[in-house]
Design a protein around this motif. Structure first.
Motif, PDB file in Angstrom:
ATOM      1  N   TYR A  96       0.761   3.898  -3.096  1.00 15.32           N
ATOM      2  CA  TYR A  96       0.049   5.163  -2.951  1.00 15.32           C
ATOM      3  C   TYR A  96       0.895   6.346  -2.473  1.00 15.32           C
ATOM      4  CZ  TYR A  96      -4.119   2.346  -3.527  1.00 15.32           C
ATOM      5  OH  TYR A  96      -5.074   1.509  -4.023  1.00 15.32           O
ATOM      6  N   TYR A  97       2.088   6.089  -1.975  1.00 13.27           N
ATOM      7  CA  TYR A  97       2.885   7.179  -1.402  1.00 13.27           C
ATOM      8  C   TYR A  97       3.091   8.335  -2.389  1.00 13.27           C
ATOM      9  CZ  TYR A  97       6.560   9.845   0.824  1.00 13.27           C
ATOM     10  OH  TYR A  97       7.282  10.879   1.367  1.00 13.27           O
ATOM     11  N   SER A 104     -13.307   3.253  -0.400  1.00 15.43           N
ATOM     12  CA  SER A 104     -12.095   2.687  -0.994  1.00 15.43           C
ATOM     13  C   SER A 104     -10.865   3.206  -0.265  1.00 15.43           C
ATOM     14  CB  SER A 104     -12.022   3.042  -2.479  1.00 15.43           C
ATOM     15  OG  SER A 104     -11.663   4.395  -2.642  1.00 15.43           O
ATOM     16  N   VAL A 115      -8.036   4.219  -1.431  1.00  9.06           N
ATOM     17  CA  VAL A 115      -7.475   5.436  -2.038  1.00  9.06           C
ATOM     18  C   VAL A 115      -8.294   6.659  -1.618  1.00  9.06           C
ATOM     19  CG1 VAL A 115      -8.687   5.329  -4.274  1.00  9.06           C
ATOM     20  CG2 VAL A 115      -6.425   6.381  -4.126  1.00  9.06           C
ATOM     21  N   SER A 116      -9.603   6.544  -1.557  1.00  5.99           N
ATOM     22  CA  SER A 116     -10.439   7.665  -1.094  1.00  5.99           C
ATOM     23  C   SER A 116     -10.132   7.999   0.354  1.00  5.99           C
ATOM     24  CB  SER A 116     -11.924   7.329  -1.232  1.00  5.99           C
ATOM     25  OG  SER A 116     -12.274   7.165  -2.572  1.00  5.99           O
ATOM     26  N   ILE A 126       0.844  -1.200   0.000  1.00  8.04           N
ATOM     27  CA  ILE A 126       0.000   0.000   0.000  1.00  8.04           C
ATOM     28  C   ILE A 126       0.877   1.247   0.000  1.00  8.04           C
ATOM     29  CG2 ILE A 126      -1.626   1.347   1.383  1.00  8.04           C
ATOM     30  CD1 ILE A 126      -2.789  -1.388   2.315  1.00  8.04           C
ATOM     31  N   ARG A 155       1.459   9.212  -5.085  1.00  5.35           N
ATOM     32  CA  ARG A 155       0.207   9.916  -5.422  1.00  5.35           C
ATOM     33  C   ARG A 155      -0.197  10.851  -4.286  1.00  5.35           C
ATOM     34  NH1 ARG A 155      -4.088   5.540  -7.283  1.00  5.35           N
ATOM     35  NH2 ARG A 155      -5.394   7.372  -7.519  1.00  5.35           N
ATOM     36  N   MET A 156      -0.080  10.362  -3.054  1.00  2.79           N
ATOM     37  CA  MET A 156      -0.450  11.184  -1.897  1.00  2.79           C
ATOM     38  C   MET A 156       0.513  12.372  -1.750  1.00  2.79           C
ATOM     39  SD  MET A 156      -3.158   9.769  -0.826  1.00  2.79           S
ATOM     40  CE  MET A 156      -3.582   8.825  -2.271  1.00  2.79           C
ATOM     41  N   LEU A 174      -7.293   7.436   1.951  1.00  2.00           N
ATOM     42  CA  LEU A 174      -5.973   8.076   2.009  1.00  2.00           C
ATOM     43  C   LEU A 174      -6.037   9.532   1.568  1.00  2.00           C
ATOM     44  CD1 LEU A 174      -3.687   5.207   0.676  1.00  2.00           C
ATOM     45  CD2 LEU A 174      -3.771   6.122   3.007  1.00  2.00           C
ATOM     46  N   PHE A 175      -6.740   9.797   0.476  1.00  2.00           N
ATOM     47  CA  PHE A 175      -6.878  11.184   0.016  1.00  2.00           C
ATOM     48  C   PHE A 175      -7.555  12.036   1.089  1.00  2.00           C
ATOM     49  CE2 PHE A 175      -6.281   9.869  -4.536  1.00  2.00           C
ATOM     50  CZ  PHE A 175      -5.245  10.745  -4.816  1.00  2.00           C
TER      51      PHE A 175
END
Length: 179
Positions: free
Chosen positions: A16-17, A57, A59-60, A12, A19-20, A62-63
């Protein structure tokens, strides 16, 4: 979801790092600050891995966490900047303050001249409040006006005096604190 996060945290993080980080940099601007925001988010994710119950989700989620951490960071930055500006203003005022007054009468004269420049009604209300020590309600009753009007006149007086006495900030602070 907690066990899934624990078992695949590395995946994870790698996925995702970046993108975040790009998302955070759009708002906090400096790379180092954005990295701190994102690292805080992943640290939180790791620390709460056992109890997390993500209903949207990943990703949602995390955002959303990055957005909230970015907001906290920016709010803190705004407060710190306002404080820094206030300190800078006070430093400048102290540096410009003329301590060559030879007597209290000279200080009183500077203040009296500034007060004399106020509009008549404003000056009258200011003097009753700050010099005579009357409460807003008492002034309002005596002058047959509302307490809000008294408050507005005091605000106007203080604003004008702040401009007039900008080089004598400590004198103005004394005026404001006397009630």
């Amino acid at each position: 979801m907690g066990k899934d996060i624990q078992n695949s945290f590395d995946r994870i993080y790698v996925m995702y790092y970046s993108r975040m980080l790009r998302f955070a940099k759009e708002y906090v601007v400096f790379e180092e600050d954005a990295e701190n925001v994102v690292q805080d988010v992943f640290l939180l994710l790791w620390e709460k891995r056992e109890v997390l119950d993500i209903r949207i989700s990943l990703v949602s989620y995390l955002f959303s966490l990055v957005k909230n951490r970015s907001l906290d960071y920016l709010r803190h930055k705004v407060v710190a900047e306002e404080y820094k500006q206030e300190l800078s203003f006070k430093l400048m005022s102290l540096e410009q303050l003329n301590y060559t007054f030879s007597s209290e009468e000279e200080i009183e004269k500077v203040i009296a001249n500034a007060i004399d420049k106020l509009p008549e009604r404003c000056r009258e209300i200011f003097l009753k409040s700050r010099i005579e020590g009357m409460k807003y309600r008492e002034i309002a009753e005596e002058l047959n006006i509302s307490a809000n009007t008294v408050e507005n006149h005091i605000a106007i007086a203080l604003k004008k005096l702040r401009v007039e006495l900008k080089d004598y900030l400590p004198l103005l602070l004394f005026l404001v604190s006397v009630k």
